[in-house]
Write a protein that holds these residues in place. Structure first.
Motif, PDB file in Angstrom:
ATOM      1  N   UNK A  56      -3.835  18.574   3.035  1.00 24.90           N
ATOM      2  CA  UNK A  56      -2.812  19.653   4.011  1.00 24.90           C
ATOM      3  C   UNK A  56      -2.325  20.030   2.888  1.00 24.90           C
ATOM      4  N   UNK A  57      -0.578  20.848   3.193  1.00 25.18           N
ATOM      5  CA  UNK A  57       0.572  21.009   2.134  1.00 25.18           C
ATOM      6  C   UNK A  57       1.217  19.306   2.392  1.00 25.18           C
ATOM      7  N   UNK A  58       1.755  19.311   1.707  1.00 28.54           N
ATOM      8  CA  UNK A  58       2.720  17.808   1.647  1.00 28.54           C
ATOM      9  C   UNK A  58       4.511  18.173   2.417  1.00 28.54           C
ATOM     10  N   UNK A  59       4.548  17.863   2.971  1.00 27.47           N
ATOM     11  CA  UNK A  59       5.776  18.002   4.064  1.00 27.47           C
ATOM     12  C   UNK A  59       6.838  17.814   3.163  1.00 27.47           C
ATOM     13  N   UNK A  60       7.905  19.076   3.178  1.00 29.67           N
ATOM     14  CA  UNK A  60       9.112  18.889   1.719  1.00 29.67           C
ATOM     15  C   UNK A  60      10.519  18.807   2.809  1.00 29.67           C
ATOM     16  N   UNK A  61      11.449  18.480   2.050  1.00 32.91           N
ATOM     17  CA  UNK A  61      11.347  17.394   1.101  1.00 32.91           C
ATOM     18  C   UNK A  61      11.367  16.288   1.411  1.00 32.91           C
ATOM     19  N   UNK A  62      10.754  15.635   0.183  1.00 30.05           N
ATOM     20  CA  UNK A  62      10.430  13.849  -0.224  1.00 30.05           C
ATOM     21  C   UNK A  62      11.606  13.042  -1.063  1.00 30.05           C
ATOM     22  N   UNK A  63      12.081  12.300  -0.102  1.00 30.08           N
ATOM     23  CA  UNK A  63      13.242  11.325  -0.595  1.00 30.08           C
ATOM     24  C   UNK A  63      12.504  10.041  -1.072  1.00 30.08           C
ATOM     25  N   UNK A  64      12.970   9.478  -1.811  1.00 24.41           N
ATOM     26  CA  UNK A  64      12.993   8.043  -1.923  1.00 24.41           C
ATOM     27  C   UNK A  64      11.528   7.522  -1.894  1.00 24.41           C
ATOM     28  N   UNK A  65      10.788   6.025  -0.934  1.00 31.55           N
ATOM     29  CA  UNK A  65      10.114   5.553  -1.362  1.00 31.55           C
ATOM     30  C   UNK A  65       9.589   5.510  -2.628  1.00 31.55           C
TER      31      UNK A  65
END
Length: 924
Positions: A259-268
Motif C-alpha cells: 500500500x502507499x506509505x502514510x506520510x509525512x514520515x519523521x524520525x525512526x
C-alpha cells in the motif's frame, strides 16, 4: 570483517576493501585462508607463493608478509601466528567465505529439500566472481580450478533440489547457458530436459536429448547413461509424476502489493537502521529468511514504519513485494486465518484458482516453492503471534520478511531468529516535524505556544498527532490553541472518534481482546496506580493477586505492548495508554486497589524511615488489611528502595490528598522526611510538608499541625526562605506551648537554632539550642540531648569559645556512641573537625572529618557529606595539599549540583579558581 577467497582475494570491513598489500602478500593470505585454522608449513607456503622459483630470502620475506598481515587483520578477530615450523591463520570459521560456503553445502546435504534450497542459494551467493581473483601462480590456478568444480557441484545440487520442489520454467534460461558450456554433461542435460518439459516445451526437451545422444556417439562413442535414457522415456510417456507447466511453473506476474506509505514520515532513524541491517544480513550463514518483528502499542506507528522502509528499499526486491493485513488487532473481531492469507499470496503470484491445493499445508509448500530463490519482500502487518505468522514466512534467505504486531513476537525471535524492533513514541522534535509536515510550517509557526502544548499533550504518539492534525485540517479556521484546550480539558476522551481507526481508545481496546478477564482487570488497575512505573511488590498490592499471578498478568500486558519493561525490571505505561486503561476498571474495585497500593508505599516507607533514623519519635499508622510491606533489611536496602520509588511515593501522597486520605497524606510526608533531608530533595520535602499541613487541618491530633509547621519551617530555611521559616516555627512553638507538648517545644527550639545559624544570628541560635538542651534533659531523651549538646558546641565555637565548644561536643559524642546513633555521631565528628581546624590541630581535624564522612556515607546522607567535604577542602589548603583539596571540592561540587544548591556550587567554583584548580573541575 570478512575474508574473501570466492572473488577478489582480500579483507573487507563494513563492505569496503581493506588494502591487503602487494600481490605476493595477498597470495600468502590466500594460501593461509584456504587452510584456516591449520598449520601450513613454511615449505608449502613458499611453494604456493613462488612455485618452483623462490627468491633467496623467501623465508624472511614470508615472515615479513606475515607481520604485515597481522596489522591488516588487527581488530578483526583473526591473527597470523608462527607455529610448529610454519604459519597458522586463526580466524572465526564464519569470517572466511570459502569455509562458510563449504559449511552451507554440507548442511544442505543433510537437510530436507526446502531447507537445502535456502542453504545452497545462500552458499552460491557468497561467490563474487572467479575464486582467488588477483592471485597468480601455478598453485592458485590449480586451486581455482578445484574451487570452480565445487561451485558447479553446488549449482547442480541446487538445481536438483529446485526440480524436486516443482520448479521448471524459471530454471530454463540458466540451464541453457550451462548446457552450452558443458554439452556432454549428462547431469546438466537431464536437468535441462526436465525444466523444458515442465515449461511446456516437451518438443524442445526431446530435441535436446537427440542432440546430446548424437554428440556422445560421435565424440565419445557411447550412448547416454541409464538415468538420462530413463528420463527420456518418461517424458515420451508423459509421466504425470514429472509435472507440467500447468501445475508447477513459476508465476508470470510480479506482485506489487505494498500500500502507499502514510506520510509525512519523521524520525525512526535507529529503527530504520535496524531494518537495514536485516536487509544487509539477508543471505547470511543463518540460512533462513531474514525476519524483522516490529512491535509496539497500538497507534505508535508500526505499519507507518514498515511501509516507509519497504518503499525506500523497493528496488532491492525486483521479484515482487507481498503485503497482507492479518487483522490481528482491529474492529473486525477475528484475525485472518493464515490459510486465507496464503491463498491471497498464491493468487498474487499468478497461480490459477483450479491449481491451488485444497490442503493448507500443501498451499504453504507451494507458496514457498514459488518464492524460493527470489528476491522478494513479504510484509505481514498486524499479526497476533508467531503461530499467526509462521506459515507465511518464505523459506529461502533471498527473501526478507517484516512483521508488525502489538505482541512482542518472542516466538519469532527465538524460533525463527527474527530481529526484534521495539517501537516507542516520537521525540518532541519529531512530533513537531510531523505537525509541520501535515499542517505546513506557516500554520505551526504562527502558534508556537499552542504547538508546544499539543506536542506535550500528545506525548509523541503518532496516532494522536495524526488525529490532532486531521482535526486541524478539517477545522481550518480554528486556532490550534482551541485544539490544545480541548485535549488538555478532556484528556483521552478528546481522542475518541466515530471512526474506530482514528480513535485512540478504540485502537487500544483491540489489544485487550485476546487477554483474559484477569489480565484486562490488571490493565485497568494499573491505569489508576500512582507514579510513572510500578515494581512487582507494589503491583501485588494493587491487584490483590499472588506474586505469580501478578507477574503473569504483567508479562501478558508487556507482550501485548500495553506495558514496557524498564531496565530495572519494572513496568511502565505510556501516559495516554494509562488514561485509556483507567477507564476500563470498575470504580469501586479501582478505589480499593489504589488504596492498597498507597498503603503499601506508606507502610514500606515508614519501615525504611525507621532504619534510617531509629531514634526518631515513631508515629502510629492505621492498619492496612491485606497489605504486606516490602521487606527491608538494612540502611542500604532502605535507601535503595526509597531512591527507586521516590516518584511513586510523591504520587502516592498526591493520590492520598485527592481522595481525602488525610492521615495517609500526613504520614507519607513524615516517612519521607529523613530521606529528603539526607539526599537534599528539599523541593520535594517542601511540597510534601505543605500537603501534610493541609491534611493536618482535618486530623484530630494537634501534634500533626505542630510537626507539619516545624518541618515546613526547617525546609523553608534550607531553601533560603528565612521569613517563611521563622513564621512557621513561631507558629509551631506557639502550638506546642498551647498544648503543653514539651517534646515538640524542644524540637522546635532545635530547628529555630538551625534557622538562626542560616540567618547568621549565632547568639539567637545558641539561645534556642540551650532551650532545646534543657528540655531534652528534663524529658530524659539522651539521643536528642546529645544532638542539642553538639549544637551548643557548634555555635559556641563559632562565637570563639573553642574550649567550651570542644567539651560540649565530646560529651555529645559520648552520648551518641553509648546510644548507637551513628547519624548524630557523624554531625558531632564534623563539629570536632571544625573546632580542631580553627585551633590549629589540623591532623586531628582531618581524622574527625574522615570519620564524619564515613558515617554520612553509611547513612546515605549526601546532603551533610557535601558540607563536610567542603570544609575538608579548606583544611587541606591550610596544609598546602592542593591535590587533596581539589579532590574534596570536586566531590562536594558534584553533590551540590545533584542537590540543586546553586549558591554552594558558585562558592566551591570560586574556591577552586582562587587556588588555580578550576581547570581540573571534571564535573563542570
Amino acid at each position: 570483517m570478512e575474508l574473501r577467497l570466492l572473488g577478489d582475494v582480500g579483507v573487507w570491513r563494513d563492505g569496503r576493501a581493506v588494502d591487503a598489500g602487494p600481490a605476493r602478500q595477498r597470495c600468502v593470505l590466500a594460501a593461509l585462508l584456504v587452510d584456516a585454522g591449520r598449520v601450513v608449513s613454511t615449505d608449502v607456503l613458499v611453494d604456493r607463493v613462488w612455485g618452483g622459483r623462490p627468491p633467496q630470502r623467501s623465508r624472511e620475506t614470508l615472515g615479513s608478509y606475515a607481520s604485515r598481515l597481522r596489522r591488516v587483520l588487527a581488530d578483526s578477530g583473526a591473527t597470523v601466528r608462527r607455529q610448529a615450523g610454519g604459519y597458522v591463520l586463526r580466524v572465526p570459521p564464519d569470517a572466511v567465505d570459502l569455509h562458510r560456503f563449504r559449511d552451507l553445502c554440507a548442511r544442505a546435504r543433510a537437510a530436507d529439500d526446502q531447507r537445502a534450497a535456502g542453504l545452497l542459494t545462500e552458499a552460491l551467493a557468497l561467490w563474487r566472481g572467479e575464486a582467488l581473483t588477483g592471485v597468480g601462480g601455478e598453485w592458485a590456478e590449480i586451486e581455482r580450478d578445484r574451487l570452480r568444480h565445487e561451485r558447479w557441484g553446488a549449482e547442480h545440487d541446487l538445481t536438483d533440489v529446485l526440480l524436486r520442489l516443482g520448479h521448471g520454467e524459471d530454471l530454463v534460461a540458466d540451464l541453457s547457458a550451462r548446457v552450452a558450456h558443458r554439452p556432454l554433461d549428462e547431469r546438466v542435460a537431464g536437468q535441462y530436459l526436465l525444466a523444458l518439459h515442465r515449461a511446456g516445451r516437451t518438443a524442445d526437451a526431446l530435441a535436446h536429448y537427440r542432440e546430446v545422444r548424437r554428440r556422445l556417439v560421435d565424440e565419445l562413442g557411447t550412448d547416454p547413461g541409464a538415468a538420462l535414457q530413463d528420463l527420456h522415456h518418461r517424458i515420451l510417456a508423459a509421466d504425470p509424476e514429472l509435472g507440467t507447466a500447468t501445475t508447477t511453473s513459476a508465476p508470470s506476474v510480479v506482485p506489487r502489493q505494498l500500500p502507499a506509505a502514510p506520510g509525512p514520515f519523521v524520525g525512526r532513524r535507529a529503527e530504520l537502521d535496524r531494518l537495514d541491517t536485516a536487509l544487509r544480513d539477508a543471505g547470511s550463514p543463518a540460512g533462513s529468511v531474514a525476519v524483522s518483528a516490529i512491535a509496539g502499542v497500538g497507534g505508535v506507528g508500526k505499519t507507518w514504519l514498515a511501509l516507509h522502509w519497504a518503499h525506500r528499499n523497493v528496488d532491492r526486491f525486483p521479484d515482487g513485494q507481498l503485503f497482507v493485513d492479518l487483522h490481528g488487532f482491529g474492529p473486525d473481531g477475528e484475525p485472518m486465518d493464515p490459510a486465507v492469507a496464503v491463498r491471497g499470496f498464491l493468487d498474487a503470484l499468478g497461480v490459477k484458482p483450479d491449481r491451488v491445493p485444497a490442503d493448507p499445508h500443501a498451499r504453504v509448500a507451494l507458496f514457498r516453492s514459488l518464492v524460493a530463490g527470489r528476491r522478494m519482500l513479504v510484509v505481514l502487518d498486524n499479526a497476533v503471534d508467531s503461530a499467526h505468522v509462521a506459515p507465511l514466512l518464505p523459506g529461502t534467505p533471498t527473501c526478507v520478511a517484516v512483521v508488525t504486531s502489538r505482541a512482542r513476537q518472542t516466538g519469532l525471535v527465538t524460533g525463527h531468529g527474527a530481529q526484534h524492533v521495539p517501537l516507542d513514541v516520537l521525540t518532541d522534535t519529531e512530533a513537531r516535524a510531523l505537525l509541520v509536515g501535515r499542517l505546513g510550517a506557516c500554520r505551526v509557526e504562527a502558534e508556537p505556544a499552542a504547538v508546544a502544548e499539543l506536542v506535550g499533550l500528545c506525548r509523541g504518539f503518532p496516532l494522536v498527532l495524526a488525529v490532532i492534525a486531521g482535526r486541524a485540517q478539517t477545522r481550518s479556521g480554528a486556532p490550534l490553541a482551541a485544539l490544545a484546550d480541548e485535549l488538555r480539558e478532556l484528556g483521552v476522551e478528546a481522542l475518541d472518534d466515530r471512526d474506530p481507526a482514528a480513535s485512540l481508545p478504540a485502537v487500544l481496546s483491540w489489544s485487550l481482546r485476546d487477554l483474559s478477564a484477569e489480565q484486562r482487570a490488571v490493565f485497568g488497575l494499573l491505569g489508576a496506580a500512582p507514579g510513572p512505573d510500578i515494581g512487582l511488590p507494589a503491583a501485588v498490592a494493587l491487584t490483590g493477586l499472588s506474586p505469580a499471578r501478578t507477574r503473569r498478568a504483567l508479562r501478558a500486558l508487556e507482550e501485548a505492548s500495553l506495558l514496557d519493561r524498564t531496565d530495572d525490571d519494572r513496568s511502565a505505561m505510556h501516559d495516554l495508554v494509562r488514561g485509556c486503561a483507567a477507564g476500563t476498571a470498575p470504580d469501586d474495585r479501582q478505589h480499593e486497589a489504589v488504596r492498597r497500593v498507597v498503603d503499601f508505599y506508606l507502610h514500606t516507607a515508614h519501615a525504611a524511615d525507621h532504619l534510617l533514623e531509629p531514634h526518631r519519635q515513631p508515629v502510629r499508622l492505621e492498619e492496612a488489611p491485606g497489605v504486606v510491606p516490602h521487606p527491608l533489611t538494612d540502611v542500604p536496602a532502605a535507601l535503595a528502595w526509597l531512591e527507586r520509588e521516590h516518584p511513586n511515593l510523591l504520587a502516592a501522597q498526591h493520590t492520598a490528598v485527592a481522595n481525602g486520605w488525610h492521615a495517609t497524606a500526613w504520614n507519607l510526608a513524615w516517612s519521607l522526611n529523613t530521606f529528603h533531608l539526607l539526599r537534599g530533595h528539599l523541593h520535594s520535602a517542601l511540597t510534601a510538608w505543605r500537603a501534610a499541613l493541609a491534611a493536618a487541618e482535618h486530623l484530630p491530633d494537634a501534634t500533626t499541625r505542630t510537626r507539619a509547621r516545624r518541618f515546613l519551617g526547617y525546609v523553608c530555611s534550607l531553601l533560603g526562605r528565612h521569613d517563611d521559616a521563622t513564621a512557621h516555627l513561631d507558629r509551631a512553638l506557639a502550638l506546642a506551648r498551647e498544648h503543653r507538648d514539651l517534646a515538640e517545644q524542644a524540637h522546635t527550639h532545635r530547628q529555630h537554632a538551625l534557622v538562626g545559624e542560616l540567618r547568621d544570628d549565632l547568639r539567637g541560635a545558641l539561645e534556642h539550642a540551650g532551650h532545646a538542651l534543657d528540655l531534652y534533659r528534663a524529658l530524659d531523651l539522651p539521643v536528642w540531648e546529645a544532638s542539642a549538646l553538639n549544637m551548643v558546641g557548634w555555635f559556641t565555637a563559632h562565637l570563639g569559645d573553642h574550649d567550651t565548644a570542644r567539651a560540649h561536643c565530646l560529651a555529645a559524642l559520648d552520648l551518641h556512641r553509648r546510644h548507637d546513633d551513628p547519624g548524630g555521631e557523624a554531625h558531632t565528628q564534623d563539629s570536632l573537625g571544625w573546632i580542631d581546624h580553627r585551633t590549629g590541630r589540623h591532623r586531628e581535624a582531618i581524622g574527625h572529618y574522615r570519620r564524619a564522612l564515613a558515617l554520612f556515607h553509611h547513612q546515605g546522607n549526601t546532603y551533610e557529606a557535601a558540607d563536610t567535604l567542603d570544609r575538608l577542602g579548606h583544611l587541606h589548603t591550610a596544609l598546602d595539599q592542593d591535590d587533596r583539596a581539589r579532590e574534596a571540592w570536586q566531590e562536594a561540587l558534584g553533590l551540590y549540583r545533584d542537590q540543586g544548591r546553586d549558591r554552594q556550587v558558585d562558592r566551591v567554583l570560586r574556591q577552586l579558581g582562587s587556588r588555580g584548580l578550576r581547570g581540573a573541575d571534571r564535573s563542570a
